[in-house]
Design a protein around this motif. Structure first.
Motif, PDB file in Angstrom:
ATOM      1  N   TYR A   1       0.822  -1.166  -0.002  1.00 25.50           N
ATOM      2  CA  TYR A   1      -0.141   0.050   0.064  1.00 25.50           C
ATOM      3  C   TYR A   1       0.965   1.313  -0.195  1.00 25.50           C
ATOM      4  O   TYR A   1       0.575   1.995  -0.542  1.00 25.50           O
ATOM      5  N   LYS A   2       1.736   1.440   0.766  1.00 24.86           N
ATOM      6  CA  LYS A   2       2.755   2.447   1.155  1.00 24.86           C
ATOM      7  C   LYS A   2       3.602   2.751  -0.236  1.00 24.86           C
ATOM      8  O   LYS A   2       3.748   3.875  -0.704  1.00 24.86           O
ATOM      9  N   PHE A   3       3.944   1.612  -0.930  1.00 29.78           N
ATOM     10  CA  PHE A   3       4.651   1.640  -2.166  1.00 29.78           C
ATOM     11  C   PHE A   3       3.910   2.188  -3.158  1.00 29.78           C
ATOM     12  O   PHE A   3       4.310   2.923  -4.174  1.00 29.78           O
ATOM     13  N   LEU A   4       2.642   1.618  -3.377  1.00 28.24           N
ATOM     14  CA  LEU A   4       1.915   2.056  -4.714  1.00 28.24           C
ATOM     15  C   LEU A   4       1.480   3.640  -4.444  1.00 28.24           C
ATOM     16  O   LEU A   4       1.498   4.370  -5.314  1.00 28.24           O
TER      17      LEU A   4
ATOM     18  N   PRO B   1      11.839  15.786  -3.017  1.00 22.76           N
ATOM     19  CA  PRO B   1      12.183  14.327  -3.188  1.00 22.76           C
ATOM     20  C   PRO B   1      11.197  13.392  -2.704  1.00 22.76           C
ATOM     21  O   PRO B   1      10.543  13.635  -1.661  1.00 22.76           O
ATOM     22  N   ILE B   2      10.674  12.283  -3.489  1.00 24.59           N
ATOM     23  CA  ILE B   2       9.667  11.523  -3.066  1.00 24.59           C
ATOM     24  C   ILE B   2      10.382  10.046  -2.553  1.00 24.59           C
ATOM     25  O   ILE B   2      11.228   9.363  -3.316  1.00 24.59           O
ATOM     26  N   LEU B   3      10.143   9.831  -1.396  1.00 30.04           N
ATOM     27  CA  LEU B   3      10.662   8.533  -0.943  1.00 30.04           C
ATOM     28  C   LEU B   3       9.975   7.327  -1.280  1.00 30.04           C
ATOM     29  O   LEU B   3       8.637   7.191  -1.088  1.00 30.04           O
ATOM     30  N   ILE B   4      10.732   6.430  -1.872  1.00 26.55           N
ATOM     31  CA  ILE B   4       9.949   5.276  -2.230  1.00 26.55           C
ATOM     32  C   ILE B   4      10.190   4.113  -1.193  1.00 26.55           C
ATOM     33  O   ILE B   4      11.342   3.857  -0.967  1.00 26.55           O
ATOM     34  N   PRO B   5       9.421   3.409  -0.607  1.00 24.76           N
ATOM     35  CA  PRO B   5       9.613   2.848   0.602  1.00 24.76           C
ATOM     36  C   PRO B   5      10.154   1.592   0.266  1.00 24.76           C
ATOM     37  O   PRO B   5      10.111   0.853  -1.097  1.00 24.76           O
ATOM     38  N   SER B   6      10.996   0.805   1.083  1.00 28.19           N
ATOM     39  CA  SER B   6      11.617  -0.457   0.864  1.00 28.19           C
ATOM     40  C   SER B   6      11.485  -1.128   2.043  1.00 28.19           C
ATOM     41  O   SER B   6      11.562  -0.755   3.004  1.00 28.19           O
TER      42      SER B   6
ATOM     43  N   LEU C   1       2.522   9.283  -6.521  1.00 26.85           N
ATOM     44  CA  LEU C   1       2.832  10.548  -6.267  1.00 26.85           C
ATOM     45  C   LEU C   1       4.253  10.694  -7.211  1.00 26.85           C
ATOM     46  O   LEU C   1       4.276  11.896  -7.819  1.00 26.85           O
ATOM     47  N   TYR C   2       4.970   9.930  -7.256  1.00 34.58           N
ATOM     48  CA  TYR C   2       6.205  10.066  -7.922  1.00 34.58           C
ATOM     49  C   TYR C   2       6.016  10.221  -9.350  1.00 34.58           C
ATOM     50  O   TYR C   2       6.771  10.952 -10.133  1.00 34.58           O
ATOM     51  N   ARG C   3       4.965   9.397 -10.065  1.00 32.02           N
ATOM     52  CA  ARG C   3       4.994   9.351 -11.450  1.00 32.02           C
ATOM     53  C   ARG C   3       4.380  10.772 -12.002  1.00 32.02           C
ATOM     54  O   ARG C   3       4.437  11.182 -13.047  1.00 32.02           O
ATOM     55  N   ILE C   4       3.774  11.711 -11.051  1.00 33.85           N
ATOM     56  CA  ILE C   4       3.403  13.007 -11.348  1.00 33.85           C
ATOM     57  C   ILE C   4       4.284  14.063 -11.108  1.00 33.85           C
ATOM     58  O   ILE C   4       4.212  15.197 -11.515  1.00 33.85           O
TER      59      ILE C   4
END
Length: 363
Positions: A315-318, A335-340, A323-326
């Motif tokens: 859920y957090k990743f999606l 910066p957009i943090l992409i979770p891991s 948000l990142y893609r726009i």
């Protein structure tokens, strides 16, 4: 008295210089050349598949051809994968790792490399409630990741109607649609806190067309047939369930402030309406999306409604990716943090179960 001030300033400068410290800076030449990445989604009823690759420094990323959203939608290759997006994976995949999956702390399954899928597979099939731990060892490095498969959700199609008008035709980036939409009324059961969902609504159809082309087979000329498959994943709703105020721009036909990923706080027992534009086989598809694969079945025009219960990490990743893609092309954006959720590496291992329904357009 007047001579005190220069003396005080000199003492202050000496004290400040005594606190200075030279810090070592490690530039890109001292950074690791690669990092291991695990990605995958454990889907109930489907053998587990994971992808293992390397992440490269920005100045060492392999050169590839990027597909935009419209290209990806138009050039879907078959019914098993969504889009042709494996170019980057093919150049970054780790093919010789030792990968295993442990289920509920008891059973362990080896995963073998599948050259065609550029992934690691095994015979284990995820079930609801399974706790999954994947471990990968490559080049002396070990990384691991865990996830828990959610319980199957429930969505009900209360009713639907076909409308011979489409108010969404002018949406930028929306492709494979006609002037007809299906309006569906749905209700979600369950939900509540600590539950997370994604709602997929896909208008799809396939068609087999006979061409004027011929080929020689068994001492005779045979007519060549092409099989076409088209789909449209974009749908619309004014319900607040799908509102995300961070998504200030539209993307690929999806309107601004709209997200198909949401938590369960508003979902429990909720009834809402969605509009799905009818997919059609356009001239673009006829020229570029044909395949002679006989295994593609004939599908009458229909809408698939699939409610997915997803793990919190997925859920957090999606949400982050939407948000990142726009904002990815905006150099002034934050910066957009992409979770891991991978230990000693990068990536996401998510899990989902789903409730799927099909509604046909009919004659």
């Amino acid at each position: 008295m007047e001579n005190r001030y220069p003396i005080l300033l000199l003492l202050s400068a000496l004290l400040c210089s005594a606190c200075e410290r030279t810090l070592d800076f490690e530039g890109p030449e001292n950074e690791k050349a690669t990092d291991l990445v695990i990605n995958g989604t454990a889907v109930v009823g489907t053998p587990l598949t994971v992808y293992l690759s390397r992440a490269y420094q920005i100045d060492k990323v392999p050169s590839i051809q990027y597909y935009d959203y419209e290209h990806a939608v138009l050039f879907k290759d078959d019914l098993t994968t969504d889009y042709l997006t494996d170019d980057y994976l093919a150049k970054t995949a780790v093919r010789d790792a030792e990968v295993t999956v442990e289920v509920n702390g008891q059973e362990s399954y080896p995963m073998s490399y599948d050259a065609q899928g550029i992934c690691y597979t095994c015979r284990y099939v995820p079930q609801e409630g399974d706790r999954i731990r994947v471990k990968a060892v490559s080049g002396g490095r070990e990384l691991s990741v865990e996830t828990v498969v959610p319980t199957k959700p429930s969505i009900e199609i209360i009713g639907h109607e076909v409308l011979a008008e489409n108010p969404y035709l002018d949406m930028a980036g929306l492709v494979n649609q006609s002037d007809t939409i299906m309006r569906l009324r749905c209700r979600i059961s369950g939900g509540g806190e600590n539950s997370y969902y994604r709602l997929r609504v896909r208008s799809e159809r396939s068609q087999t067309l006979k061409t004027s082309e011929q080929y020689w087979k068994d001492d005779g000329w045979q007519r060549l047939y092409y099989h076409y498959y088209v789909m449209q994943d974009v749908y619309f709703s004014n319900d607040e369930l799908f509102t995300d105020n961070r998504l200030t721009q539209s993307f690929g036909g999806w309107p601004a402030y709209f997200s198909n990923v949401f938590d369960g706080t508003l979902a429990s027992g909720r009834t809402f309406t969605i509009d799905s534009p009818k997919a059609y086989i356009s001239s673009d598809v006829l020229n570029s999306n044909k395949t002679s694969r006989d295994e593609i079945p004939e599908i009458a025009p229909r809408v698939m409604v699939e409610l997915q219960a997803i793990s919190e990490d997925l859920y957090k990743f999606l949400k982050a990716m939407q948000l990142y893609r726009i904002t990815g092309n905006d150099r002034d954006a934050e910066p957009i943090l992409i979770p891991s959720n991978v230990q000693n590496g990068w990536g996401i291992l998510g899990a989902l179960s789903y409730d799927r329904h099909f509604v046909e357009y009919g004659d």
